[in-house]
Write a protein that holds these residues in place. Structure first.
Motif, PDB file in Angstrom:
ATOM      1  N   LEU A   1       5.552   6.944   0.608  1.00  0.00           N
ATOM      2  CA  LEU A   1       5.647   5.956   1.680  1.00  0.00           C
ATOM      3  C   LEU A   1       5.097   4.638   1.172  1.00  0.00           C
ATOM      4  O   LEU A   1       4.267   4.617   0.255  1.00  0.00           O
ATOM      5  CB  LEU A   1       4.809   6.364   2.894  1.00  0.00           C
ATOM      6  N   THR A   2       5.509   3.541   1.802  1.00  0.00           N
ATOM      7  CA  THR A   2       4.847   2.264   1.522  1.00  0.00           C
ATOM      8  C   THR A   2       4.775   1.393   2.760  1.00  0.00           C
ATOM      9  O   THR A   2       5.655   1.445   3.622  1.00  0.00           O
ATOM     10  CB  THR A   2       5.544   1.492   0.393  1.00  0.00           C
ATOM     11  N   CYS A   3       3.725   0.590   2.827  1.00  0.00           N
ATOM     12  CA  CYS A   3       3.546  -0.414   3.870  1.00  0.00           C
ATOM     13  C   CYS A   3       3.455  -1.783   3.197  1.00  0.00           C
ATOM     14  O   CYS A   3       2.631  -1.985   2.297  1.00  0.00           O
ATOM     15  CB  CYS A   3       2.283  -0.137   4.677  1.00  0.00           C
ATOM     16  N   ASP A   4       4.302  -2.689   3.610  1.00  0.00           N
ATOM     17  CA  ASP A   4       4.340  -4.047   3.071  1.00  0.00           C
ATOM     18  C   ASP A   4       3.198  -4.854   3.687  1.00  0.00           C
ATOM     19  O   ASP A   4       3.105  -4.983   4.904  1.00  0.00           O
ATOM     20  CB  ASP A   4       5.683  -4.678   3.433  1.00  0.00           C
TER      21      ASP A   4
ATOM     22  N   LEU B   1      -2.162  13.984  -3.566  1.00  0.00           N
ATOM     23  CA  LEU B   1      -1.804  12.767  -2.856  1.00  0.00           C
ATOM     24  C   LEU B   1      -2.908  11.734  -3.023  1.00  0.00           C
ATOM     25  O   LEU B   1      -4.087  12.078  -3.092  1.00  0.00           O
ATOM     26  CB  LEU B   1      -1.607  13.038  -1.361  1.00  0.00           C
ATOM     27  N   ALA B   2      -2.513  10.466  -3.090  1.00  0.00           N
ATOM     28  CA  ALA B   2      -3.483   9.386  -3.243  1.00  0.00           C
ATOM     29  C   ALA B   2      -2.918   8.118  -2.617  1.00  0.00           C
ATOM     30  O   ALA B   2      -1.704   7.991  -2.413  1.00  0.00           O
ATOM     31  CB  ALA B   2      -3.801   9.142  -4.724  1.00  0.00           C
ATOM     32  N   ILE B   3      -3.798   7.189  -2.307  1.00  0.00           N
ATOM     33  CA  ILE B   3      -3.437   5.881  -1.751  1.00  0.00           C
ATOM     34  C   ILE B   3      -3.698   4.839  -2.826  1.00  0.00           C
ATOM     35  O   ILE B   3      -4.790   4.785  -3.402  1.00  0.00           O
ATOM     36  CB  ILE B   3      -4.271   5.570  -0.502  1.00  0.00           C
ATOM     37  N   VAL B   4      -2.685   4.019  -3.102  1.00  0.00           N
ATOM     38  CA  VAL B   4      -2.783   2.990  -4.133  1.00  0.00           C
ATOM     39  C   VAL B   4      -2.228   1.683  -3.589  1.00  0.00           C
ATOM     40  O   VAL B   4      -1.207   1.676  -2.901  1.00  0.00           O
ATOM     41  CB  VAL B   4      -2.004   3.391  -5.403  1.00  0.00           C
TER      42      VAL B   4
ATOM     43  N   VAL C   1       0.863  -1.181   0.000  1.00  0.00           N
ATOM     44  CA  VAL C   1       0.000   0.000   0.000  1.00  0.00           C
ATOM     45  C   VAL C   1       0.898   1.229   0.000  1.00  0.00           C
ATOM     46  O   VAL C   1       1.849   1.317   0.792  1.00  0.00           O
ATOM     47  CB  VAL C   1      -0.945   0.021   1.211  1.00  0.00           C
ATOM     48  N   TRP C   2       0.596   2.160  -0.883  1.00  0.00           N
ATOM     49  CA  TRP C   2       1.467   3.300  -1.127  1.00  0.00           C
ATOM     50  C   TRP C   2       0.735   4.619  -0.909  1.00  0.00           C
ATOM     51  O   TRP C   2      -0.437   4.750  -1.286  1.00  0.00           O
ATOM     52  CB  TRP C   2       1.975   3.291  -2.571  1.00  0.00           C
ATOM     53  N   LEU C   3       1.448   5.585  -0.371  1.00  0.00           N
ATOM     54  CA  LEU C   3       1.034   6.982  -0.463  1.00  0.00           C
ATOM     55  C   LEU C   3       1.842   7.574  -1.604  1.00  0.00           C
ATOM     56  O   LEU C   3       3.077   7.531  -1.587  1.00  0.00           O
ATOM     57  CB  LEU C   3       1.308   7.734   0.839  1.00  0.00           C
TER      58      LEU C   3
END
Length: 242
Positions: free
Chosen positions: A201-204, A181-184, A171-173
């Protein structure tokens, strides 16, 4: 306000080109995946498995030293070794990691998967810091308020994107070419950077990122990641990158 979008894994099995697939997903939020450089500096391949910027136990209790040992020491190192082996003796060996990822994005999984995962993990580790998390400050805070309404709404949408993403991925900002800005969410080794979109930013959300510490409770991991680990200084740096 923006909402998270997930690239449909079923389209991969239908043979749709990965580059077009990501562009199609990003188009849902008005993003054209061209002309925008990645925020991170280009990385020499031999330097593409850096030491962690903190001790193995520094992210506990959200991410334990045991998880770090497997995730960084085995999974991440395995991707690095696989990329070096794949490009050895080829014209690709002189390229940066980012160039290899972008070049292989539409050319099949053999090289793209380890190269994409290598870059994604490098970005992930610095998307976190000990005693991080909570509401941001600086330019990123103002942008989140502008594009999501407020931080609580951003957090709600980011955590929801992590929980709802089916299977393995990220999940990326991002900052789109329209400066929003967007979340993908992306599947497997894919990333917005591979398609020319700026990542902040990213969350694995692969299971190996959280299963030792949180079992199947991905929501607990995502919310703790936001509350205790996210590195807003890194996001501010990427937001200001040229």
């Amino acid at each position: 306000m923006n909402s998270g979008h997930t690239i449909d894994k079923r389209a991969l099995s239908a043979g749709i080109d990965r580059r077009a697939l990501c562009a199609g997903s990003l188009a849902l939020i008005g993003v054209t995946a061209v002309k925008t450089s990645a925020a991170a500096d280009e990385t020499k391949l031999e330097a593409s498995f850096p030491a962690l910027p903190y001790a193995d136990d520094a992210l506990a209790p959200v991410i334990s030293s045991e998880t770090i040992a497997y995730h960084y020491g085995k999974h991440h190192k395995g991707y690095y070794d696989a990329v070096l082996k794949a490009v050895a003796g080829t014209e690709l060996s002189g390229l940066t990691l980012e160039q290899i990822v972008r070049k292989s994005a539409g050319d099949g999984a053999a090289l793209f998967n380890p190269a994409g995962q290598l870059w994604n993990h490098n970005f992930y580790w610095v998307s976190m810091r000990p005693k991080g998390g909570g509401k941001p400050s600086g330019a990123i805070a103002a942008r989140i308020d502008e594009d999501f309404g407020n931080y609580d709404e951003f957090k709600k949408q980011f955590a929801a994107a992590a929980v709802k993403h089916f299977g393995s991925g990220w999940v990326w900002l991002i900052q789109d070419p329209n400066n929003k800005l967007a979340i993908v969410a992306t599947a497997n080794a894919d990333s917005p950077m591979a398609h020319g979109v700026r990542c902040l930013l990213t969350c694995d959300v692969w299971e190996h990122a959280y299963y030792i510490d949180h079992r199947n409770r991905r929501a607990d991991y995502a919310n703790a990641w936001l509350d205790q680990l996210v590195n807003w200084d890194f996001a501010n740096h990427n937001l200001g990158a040229g």
